[in-house]
Structure formats: structure tokens, C-alpha cells
Design an enzyme around this catalytic site. Structure first.
Site, PDB file in Angstrom:
ATOM      1  CG  PHE A 100     -16.369  -9.378   3.744  1.00 26.29           C
ATOM      2  CD1 PHE A 100     -16.364  -8.094   4.252  1.00 26.29           C
ATOM      3  CD2 PHE A 100     -15.486  -9.673   2.711  1.00 26.29           C
ATOM      4  CE1 PHE A 100     -15.521  -7.110   3.749  1.00 26.29           C
ATOM      5  CE2 PHE A 100     -14.635  -8.698   2.198  1.00 26.29           C
ATOM      6  CZ  PHE A 100     -14.656  -7.416   2.720  1.00 26.29           C
ATOM      7  CG  ASN A 159      -9.986  -5.095  11.438  1.00 20.37           C
ATOM      8  OD1 ASN A 159     -10.894  -4.381  11.864  1.00 20.37           O
ATOM      9  ND2 ASN A 159      -9.608  -5.095  10.179  1.00 20.37           N
ATOM     10  CE  LYS A 177     -12.730  -1.515  11.625  1.00 21.91           C
ATOM     11  NZ  LYS A 177     -12.566  -2.668  10.705  1.00 21.91           N
ATOM     12  CE1 TYR A 184     -14.748  -0.497   6.169  1.00 20.98           C
ATOM     13  CE2 TYR A 184     -16.733  -0.646   7.499  1.00 20.98           C
ATOM     14  CZ  TYR A 184     -15.353  -0.610   7.403  1.00 20.98           C
ATOM     15  OH  TYR A 184     -14.573  -0.687   8.536  1.00 20.98           O
ATOM     16  CG  HIS A 188     -11.339   2.112   8.721  1.00 19.54           C
ATOM     17  ND1 HIS A 188     -11.213   1.363   7.575  1.00 19.54           N
ATOM     18  CD2 HIS A 188     -11.314   3.415   8.325  1.00 19.54           C
ATOM     19  CE1 HIS A 188     -11.143   2.184   6.533  1.00 19.54           C
ATOM     20  NE2 HIS A 188     -11.206   3.427   6.961  1.00 19.54           N
ATOM     21  NE  ARG A 196      -6.638  -3.747  11.699  1.00 19.18           N
ATOM     22  CZ  ARG A 196      -6.697  -3.239  10.476  1.00 19.18           C
ATOM     23  NH1 ARG A 196      -5.798  -3.592   9.566  1.00 19.18           N
ATOM     24  NH2 ARG A 196      -7.636  -2.391  10.137  1.00 19.18           N
ATOM     25  CD  GLU A 238     -11.807   6.120   4.772  1.00 12.80           C
ATOM     26  OE1 GLU A 238     -11.043   6.209   5.756  1.00 12.80           O
ATOM     27  OE2 GLU A 238     -11.847   5.127   4.015  1.00 12.80           O
TER      28      GLU A 238
HETATM   29  P1  CMP Z   1     -11.216  -2.259   7.573  1.00 12.10           P
HETATM   30  O1  CMP Z   1      -9.769  -1.915   7.513  1.00 12.10           O
HETATM   31  O2  CMP Z   1     -12.126  -1.364   8.329  1.00 12.10           O
HETATM   32  O3  CMP Z   1     -11.769  -2.400   6.065  1.00 12.10           O
HETATM   33  C1  CMP Z   1     -12.802  -3.265   5.697  1.00 12.10           C
HETATM   34  C2  CMP Z   1     -13.238  -4.144   6.832  1.00 12.10           C
HETATM   35  O4  CMP Z   1     -13.958  -5.285   6.437  1.00 12.10           O
HETATM   36  C3  CMP Z   1     -11.997  -4.712   7.508  1.00 12.10           C
HETATM   37  O5  CMP Z   1     -11.333  -3.719   8.216  1.00 12.10           O
HETATM   38  C4  CMP Z   1     -12.590  -5.838   8.308  1.00 12.10           C
HETATM   39  O6  CMP Z   1     -13.243  -5.390   9.488  1.00 12.10           O
HETATM   40  C5  CMP Z   1     -13.644  -6.339   7.327  1.00 12.10           C
HETATM   41  N1  CMP Z   1     -13.144  -7.441   6.492  1.00 12.10           N
HETATM   42  C6  CMP Z   1     -12.183  -7.410   5.571  1.00 12.10           C
HETATM   43  N2  CMP Z   1     -12.051  -8.609   4.959  1.00 12.10           N
HETATM   44  C7  CMP Z   1     -12.978  -9.401   5.536  1.00 12.10           C
HETATM   45  C8  CMP Z   1     -13.378 -10.759   5.319  1.00 12.10           C
HETATM   46  N3  CMP Z   1     -12.763 -11.504   4.406  1.00 12.10           N
HETATM   47  N4  CMP Z   1     -14.357 -11.242   6.095  1.00 12.10           N
HETATM   48  C9  CMP Z   1     -14.973 -10.464   7.012  1.00 12.10           C
HETATM   49  N5  CMP Z   1     -14.662  -9.162   7.237  1.00 12.10           N
HETATM   50  C10 CMP Z   1     -13.679  -8.653   6.504  1.00 12.10           C
END
Ligand code: CMP
Length: 153
Positions: A57, A112, A9, A49, A115, A102, A126
């Protein structure tokens, strides 16, 4: 053999962690079979997503994932979908165990770093979202006999 999609990311790019993260997957014995740097558009973010679009969020997530270049890659290996997810650790860097990517490098729920597809159906969808079939280049590494026993594949 399984294939899974990873996205390194924008936080991973800006923090100069691409090399370290890629190295961890390589050192595990996984194969990178496709890779490209690209910009995620809001349209692509909504497709990728889709399950999160209605969540509170999501607007912040879309700004984040479209806020700088990413590196998308396809990783191949035995049980690669589960293995890669376990290497990432829990979604939030604050909860991810030490020793995971992470857990070692992120202190954020949103930022984080990486993905990864969460199951076979997601992986297939994907991979198709980010790569054409002719952009995927499987190969047999010459060190395979030193990565696992013959009867393990
Ligand atoms: P990812 O594994 O890419 O899948 C969804 C993404 O949304 C996740 O990693 C985070 O980057 C983001 N994400 C998930 N939960 C939250 C949250 N509660 N608040 C903000 N971002 C979130």
C-alpha cells in the site's frame, strides 16, 4: 511529561476538520507546543513511513500524504503518546470505535485523518524529522491547577 508528533493529513485539511480535531486535543487538556502547515515531499514521506516503504500500500500512501498540505504539530502532556493514540482509535476509520477521532470522522483505512507517533522512540525521531528544537515552544498553561492534582505530574 511526554511529547508526541501528530500530522493532520491532507484529508483532514480538505474536509475542514482541522479545527474540530485540534479542539479535541485541547479539550482533553493536552498542550500544543509546535505547529506548522507544510507540504510533505516524497523524500520526507519515505523517511517518515520507512517501516511501510516495502508494503504494497506504500505507493498509494505516498501519493495521499504528498497530495495536499498537512498540519504537523507536537503535543505535550502526561502519557501523551498513548493518550493521543487512543483518542485517534484503530488505524482504519471503519474499525475505530465511536467516540474516537477516526471512529467519528473517517470511513477509510488510508484516509484516517491523523497520524500520531506510536511510541517514545518514534515520537523522538518524528518530532526531529518535522521540527527544529527552536520551533518547539513549551509553556505552562495557567489553568494547570484545574486540569489535574499537584501530585499527578
Ligand atoms: P498512519 O497511522 O499514519 O500510519 C501508516 C498509514 O498508512 C496509516 O496511518 C494509513 O494512512 C495507511 N495505511 C495503513 N494500512 C493501510 C492499508 N492496509 N492500506 C492503505 N493504507 C494503509
Amino acid at each position: 511529561m511526554e511529547r508526541t508528533l501528530i500530522l493532520l493529513k491532507p484529508d483532514c485539511v480538505h474536509r475542514r476538520l482541522l479545527g474540530r480535531v485540534i479542539t479535541r486535543f485541547e479539550e482533553k487538556g493536552l498542550n500544543f507546543v509546535a505547529m506548522k502547515m507544510m507540504q510533505v515531499t516524497p523524500e520526507l514521506a519515505k523517511k517518515h513511513y520507512a517501516e511501510h516503504v516495502a508494503k504494497p500500500f506504500y505507493p498509494a500512501l505516498e501519493s495521499f500524504i504528498t497530495g495536499g498540505p498537512i498540519v504537523a504539530a507536537v503535543i505535550e502532556g502526561l502519557e501523551a503518546i498513548r493518550v493521543v493514540r487512543e483518542m485517534l482509535g484503530a488505524t482504519s476509520g471503519l474499525k475505530a470505535a465511536a467516540g474516537t477521532i477516526r471512529g467519528d470522522y473517517s470511513a477509510s483505512r488510508q484516509m484516517n485523518l491523523v497520524h500520531a507517533s506510536d511510541g517514545p522512540e518514534a515520537a523522538a525521531g518524528e518530532i526531529a524529522l518535522y521540527f527544529r528544537p527552536d520551533e518547539i515552544h513549551p509553556y505552562e498553561p495557567t489553568i494547570t491547577p484545574w486540569l489535574r492534582a499537584r501530585d499527578e505530574s
